[in-house]
Write an enzyme that holds these catalytic residues in place. Structure first.
Site, short mmCIF file in Angstrom:
data_model
loop_
_atom_site.label_atom_id
_atom_site.label_comp_id
_atom_site.label_asym_id
_atom_site.label_seq_id
_atom_site.Cartn_x
_atom_site.Cartn_y
_atom_site.Cartn_z
N TYR A 244 15.50 80.63 10.35
CA TYR A 244 14.51 80.59 11.43
C TYR A 244 13.57 81.80 11.39
CZ TYR A 244 16.22 76.39 13.75
OH TYR A 244 16.53 75.09 14.05
N ASN B 94 19.62 70.74 20.32
CA ASN B 94 19.04 69.41 20.33
C ASN B 94 19.44 68.68 21.61
OD1 ASN B 94 17.62 69.31 17.81
ND2 ASN B 94 19.57 69.03 16.74
N HIS C 281 10.53 69.89 13.64
CA HIS C 281 10.16 70.10 15.06
C HIS C 281 8.67 70.39 15.20
CE1 HIS C 281 14.39 70.26 16.34
NE2 HIS C 281 14.60 70.92 15.23
#
Length: 483
Positions: free
Chosen positions: A335, A125, A53
């Site tokens: 993350y 997404n 990303h």
């Protein structure tokens, strides 16, 4: 009169343009501290781009609840009448920071809600599924979609080599090769949690849920030819489109609708409801409206508010919890860990990541770039100085399912009668797409396969599509000379 230039410490400088030197044409001097500061700052003004990303854009906005779903969750942001400020970031998945916006690629869809009980992040997404169901495969998958280690070029052979050896990818690849593979822009694109989450209401009753953020502008896409043309004409088309729309006050909006499953239904549902490669058919679990968000504010500085934005699915507020989705559970760790590497251990103190409507009372301390002292009476727990105590927050733990449903986590893949990697992409082709869309799907796949895919991988790719749908597979085989 213009303001005087200063150093980063606020000290006025002598010149914006001329360095100190020995005489008019002599060597520069080391004690020209402003020149040294300018050069050193410039050398360090980029943070590492995201591994995944990397390229994206976003804006601030507001989420407003339009329907009462309090019987399903006690989460603050979903209570009747609540308005919650938020930040959205949209992105391509596999490309680099300089990748054209109109390449065929899934789009990332990340939202941060500044709730009264802390920040809630939803990371998804523009497709309701993904390429795999287990996080141990994610790193290999991403490397297959990135640049070849020898040529440093994107490589279709690597992509199809991985996909055809991983049949669970077939549902997402069908989405990717269809019309949704190149959204016209972010405003005309849906978003999905993809993952299954848990909602908990005030009485402690639990539900499994999926999020659908449906664009109010309508879905629009580029054909392959249109996407290729736009890549040359304006590689930053999506970033420019969102910025221009907000600047002209054409604020884009999305309606949030949920699929909600009774907690007990998961064990014997016909698909594994926690498998990221599967959807819940709407006939089984219809969409329920919750609210709507719109974006109305362009960040004052892209780097500060978008490049440094840190979204993480581990930001779960009371009333929302994880599910046994293995990909989700892996992301709860990965993350925050990547944010610590990319932007620093105190990334949550940066402007886009700070809670706006909740007080921070954390025992975290120190580390590089720490801006605020810990809001505690003593830097440790337990203490007798009046520091915060998690034990005072009874009823807020949402992790109990881990023990209660341990067998479900281990055995989920064996419990569901219709778990087949090709059932849902076949349904997408036959039940959702019309003849024209199927034709574009075939053309897109054929064009992709004819561009540098080796013969052994090509053979597998043909079989891969025949496993999804024989008619489509035969058309693809004919198109690549394997009929």
């Amino acid at each position: 009169m213009a303001k005087a230039t200063t150093t980063n410490s606020g000290i006025p400088v002598g010149s914006d343009e001329n360095s100190l030197s020995v005489g008019r044409d002599g060597p520069l001097v080391l004690h020209d501290f402003y020149l040294i500061e300018k050069m050193a700052q410039f050398n360090r003004e980029r943070v590492p781009e995201r591994v995944v990303h990397a390229k994206g854009g976003g804006a601030y906005g507001v989420f407003e609840v339009t329907q009462d779903v309090s019987r399903y969750t006690k989460a603050d942001l979903f209570q009747p009448g609540r308005k919650t400020p938020m930040l959205a970031r949209y992105s391509t998945v596999a490309g680099d920071l300089g990748t054209p916006d109109s390449w065929r690629d899934p789009r990332g869809y990340a939202l941060k809600f500044y709730t009264q009980e802390g920040n809630y992040d939803m990371v998804g997404n523009n497709t309701p599924v993904f390429f795999m169901r287990d996080p141990s495969k994610f790193q290999d998958f991403i490397r297959s979609q990135k640049r070849h280690p020898v040529t440093h070029l994107r490589d279709n052979d690597m992509q199809w080599d991985y996909w055809t050896l991983s049949p669970e990818s077939s549902h997402q690849v069908t989405w990717l090769m269809g019309d949704r593979g190149i959204p016209r822009d972010w405003r005309h694109m849906d978003g999905f949690s993809s993952h299954t989450y848990m909602w908990i209401n005030a009485a402690g009753k639990r539900f499994w849920v999926k999020y659908h953020f449906l664009t109010d502008q309508g879905n629009e896409f580029f054909t392959q030819a249109e996407g290729d043309a736009m890549a040359g004409e304006d590689p930053d088309h999506n970033i420019r489109d969102l910025y221009d729309a907000i600047k002209r006050r054409d604020f884009p909006s999305w309606t949030l609708k949920m699929q909600i499953m009774e907690f007990e239904d998961a064990a014997d549902y016909r698909f594994n409801p926690f498998d990221l490669t599967k959807v819940w058919p709407h006939a089984d679990y219809p969409l329920i409206e919750v609210g709507r968000y719109h974006l109305n504010e362009v960040p004052e500085n892209y780097h500060v508010h978008i490049e440094q934005a840190a979204f993480e699915p581990s930001n779960l507020v009371p009333g929302i919890g994880p599910s046994p989705d293995k990909m989700l559970l892996g992301r709860l760790f990965s993350y925050p860990d990547t944010h610590r590497y990319r932007i620093g251990v105190n990334y949550n103190e940066l402007p886009p990541n700070r809670p706006r409507n909740a007080e921070v009372a954390s025992y975290a301390k120190d580390g590089p770039m720490r801006q605020f002292p810990a809001n505690v009476a003593a830097p440790y727990h337990p203490n007798s100085k009046g520091g915060p105590d998690a034990a005072s927050q009874s009823g807020r733990d949402v992790s109990g399912w881990m023990v209660e449903n341990a067998d479900l986590v281990r055995e989920a893949a064996t419990l569901h009668r219709d778990d087949d990697d090709f059932v849902q992409p076949r349904a997408l082709i036959n039940d959702v797409m019309d003849d024209a869309a199927r034709g574009r799907l075939v053309d897109n796949v054929v064009g992709h396969l004819k561009n540098g895919v080796s013969d052994p991988v090509l053979e597998r790719a043909v079989q891969y599509w025949r496993n999804i749908d024989k008619t489509v597979g035969d058309r693809i085989a004919s198109g690549v000379g394997k009929g």
